[in-house]
Design a protein around this motif. Sequence first.
Motif, PDB file in Angstrom:
ATOM      1  N   TYR A   2     -12.606  14.330 -82.666  1.00 49.52           N
ATOM      2  CA  TYR A   2     -12.814  15.728 -83.024  1.00 49.52           C
ATOM      3  C   TYR A   2     -13.273  16.485 -81.777  1.00 49.52           C
ATOM      4  CZ  TYR A   2     -13.123  13.862 -87.823  1.00 49.52           C
ATOM      5  OH  TYR A   2     -12.881  13.224 -89.009  1.00 49.52           O
ATOM      6  N   THR A  35     -11.198  25.577 -89.536  1.00 48.97           N
ATOM      7  CA  THR A  35     -11.974  26.701 -89.016  1.00 48.97           C
ATOM      8  C   THR A  35     -13.401  26.625 -89.548  1.00 48.97           C
ATOM      9  OG1 THR A  35     -11.243  28.081 -90.859  1.00 48.97           O
ATOM     10  CG2 THR A  35      -9.957  28.191 -88.819  1.00 48.97           C
ATOM     11  N   LYS A  36     -14.339  26.909 -88.668  1.00 47.99           N
ATOM     12  CA  LYS A  36     -15.739  26.985 -89.041  1.00 47.99           C
ATOM     13  C   LYS A  36     -16.256  28.376 -88.699  1.00 47.99           C
ATOM     14  CE  LYS A  36     -16.668  22.036 -88.579  1.00 47.99           C
ATOM     15  NZ  LYS A  36     -17.569  21.005 -88.017  1.00 47.99           N
ATOM     16  N   GLU A  37     -17.528  28.619 -88.974  1.00 46.73           N
ATOM     17  CA  GLU A  37     -18.067  29.965 -88.816  1.00 46.73           C
ATOM     18  C   GLU A  37     -17.960  30.454 -87.371  1.00 46.73           C
ATOM     19  OE1 GLU A  37     -22.215  32.459 -89.595  1.00 46.73           O
ATOM     20  OE2 GLU A  37     -22.057  30.346 -90.160  1.00 46.73           O
ATOM     21  N   LYS A  38     -18.337  29.594 -86.415  1.00 47.18           N
ATOM     22  CA  LYS A  38     -18.340  30.020 -85.015  1.00 47.18           C
ATOM     23  C   LYS A  38     -17.501  29.119 -84.123  1.00 47.18           C
ATOM     24  CE  LYS A  38     -22.901  32.205 -85.210  1.00 47.18           C
ATOM     25  NZ  LYS A  38     -24.258  32.269 -84.594  1.00 47.18           N
ATOM     26  N   SER A  39     -16.675  28.286 -84.712  1.00 45.52           N
ATOM     27  CA  SER A  39     -15.851  27.388 -83.901  1.00 45.52           C
ATOM     28  C   SER A  39     -14.622  26.969 -84.678  1.00 45.52           C
ATOM     29  CB  SER A  39     -16.655  26.150 -83.486  1.00 45.52           C
ATOM     30  OG  SER A  39     -16.970  25.362 -84.636  1.00 45.52           O
ATOM     31  N   SER A  96     -14.282  20.599 -80.659  1.00 42.31           N
ATOM     32  CA  SER A  96     -14.460  21.964 -81.154  1.00 42.31           C
ATOM     33  C   SER A  96     -14.528  22.942 -79.993  1.00 42.31           C
ATOM     34  CB  SER A  96     -15.733  22.067 -81.999  1.00 42.31           C
ATOM     35  OG  SER A  96     -16.866  21.725 -81.242  1.00 42.31           O
ATOM     36  N   GLU A 136     -12.452  23.454 -85.056  1.00 40.61           N
ATOM     37  CA  GLU A 136     -12.533  22.030 -84.751  1.00 40.61           C
ATOM     38  C   GLU A 136     -11.151  21.398 -84.903  1.00 40.61           C
ATOM     39  OE1 GLU A 136     -15.912  18.887 -85.447  1.00 40.61           O
ATOM     40  OE2 GLU A 136     -14.721  19.052 -87.285  1.00 40.61           O
TER      41      GLU A 136
END
Length: 651
Positions: free
Chosen positions: A506, A433-437, A508, A439
Amino acid sequence: MTKILAIDDMMADLISLKTFLQDAFPEAILYTETDGPKGIEMAIAKDPDVILLDILMPKIDGFEICRQLKEDKRVKDIPIIFITGINADKNIRIKALEVGAEAFVSKPIDVSELTAQIKAMVKIKQANQQKRDEKDRLATLVFERTRELEESQIHFKNLADSGQALIWTANLDKKCDYFNQPWLDFTGRTFEQEKNYGWTEGVHPDDLKRCIETFENAFDKREKFRMEYRLLHCSGDYKWIDDLGSPRYNSKGDFVGYIGHCLDITESKNLMENIIEAKEKAEKSNLLKTAFLNNISHEVRTPLNGILGFGSLLAEPGISAEEKERYFALMKSSSDRLINTITDYMNISLLVSGNLSVHLAPVNISSIIEFSKNKFKELSSAKQLNFNFIVPGGSKELALKTDLDLIKIIIHHLLDNAIKFTEKGDVSIGFITKEKSIEFFVKDTGSGIDREDQIQIFELFTQKNINESRVQQGSGLGLSIVKGILNLLGGNIRVESVNGSGSTFYFSLPFKMEDSKALEDIQFEPVQKTEKLPVVLAVDDEETNSIYIEAVLRKYTSKIIKAVNGKEAVDICRNNPDISIVLMDIKMPVMNGFEATSIIKSFRKDLPIIAVTAYAMAEDEKIALDAGCDDYLAKPFTYSRLIEKVRKYTS
């Protein structure tokens, strides 16, 4: 008005070509000739803007015709396009260029390519004519004024400065002693900077040696010369110029040096380079398309061969139970492969045409991982590969607002490729998990991908090693489909790979925490239980499908009623209240399945209707459900899948 001359000994080809030319160039004057020598005479008489020339000709072939035309100063500047159906290998193309042809088009003719070639050649002819007229005009003016005014510098300067040509003169020691104003305006330099050999400072370094050698060799022999080179323009860019130099004599006939005039040919030079580049791209694209079409044939014919071949073997007498089981398994494998191939072609068609729709809804990420486990764990085990799931802690409740059906297609292609190209080791799927996506990644320990191939593998008509001996099956469209779907979903994809050391893909997708809060479990209405065997209405205009459905459901139903179109189905449902479920084909004569479903639901709202159709895309399932169907079953289907669907609504 454009004039086009076509020389071909085959009258049928000339008629076909003439028809095309009349459509593409309705106002052009078209000349045709079937005889080579007469074609040369016509070219001299008519002075066409472009000549379309066949290679294989009686008497003299196209190469000799081209050579004679290019040696004749009256027609040598007319562009020639070879059009031929012979195998246009490298040597043929080289020979065509050596005899002076400007372009080469292979039969069957690509209409858009030939149209572009003709238009370009006409522009070149016009540009050459304008250049020649300008040069002739200037040369005539210079000659007449010089003769009339003799060595009057003032009149010569006024004349030289009046045109667009860049004019220079050189004295007996090969040093330039005059540059007209257009030259100085062009270079942005003063006469003091340009005189003697100062002008060479503006010549492109790659052209300088050749330029000086041409000038000095011609000077020593008192010969005319012509050369093209790049000269630094006052804008800071190099421009191509065409420099024509001639020995200069005084009124007594004594040699006094050289005079030359130059024209800016940058535009025509760039045009020719663009034509060559476009031609090379078109040839490369055609090669890729040919290889790709061969691959399509391979991926359709190979499984068909397995289906038909093993089907024939099953009909042979004396087949053992073990052999039958093995043949059935191989037929199923071939059928699955054919279905995957057809699905890929349908998906890429929808993507290219812009008809693939996106239906966004909150999707639990755990369902995506669960799909991967269920579908690919068995495949990886069959190859003795470790199948790993790498997910962060506390991710069970995470959700994306996306299209689950399209995500499944992405996962399918990436995992299918990973397992296909991995002979030993591991295949892994997971996400971070990333801030706005979020992946996702699919990692393998397979063969890897060369760096140069990594740029191309997502493009259409491109597949790794598509021209090499095939060791893996597949349509070669998977990654193009993945990239296209991700573009629709607002995502992106990248690959990290070293040849021989595996790959990691990868991709996202946009993520918002509030999407997880909006996730709700879908609740199904409880199914009414009954002890009585159901009555099934099978609606299909293909008798083979009806026979198959009847054979599968015979043991699980009390009665099977058949209809061959939607209208019959509606009438039967009105007159048979004991019908328990309807298996509805979609594409039928008289009345289609969607219309029939709508009518039946108007008077029997609770009657389950399952769409059983060859429309097998994710979008088709949504259309069927929106039309009122309770469920969806794509053809071809297995007997177990059919029984499962019927039991779901009748038991």
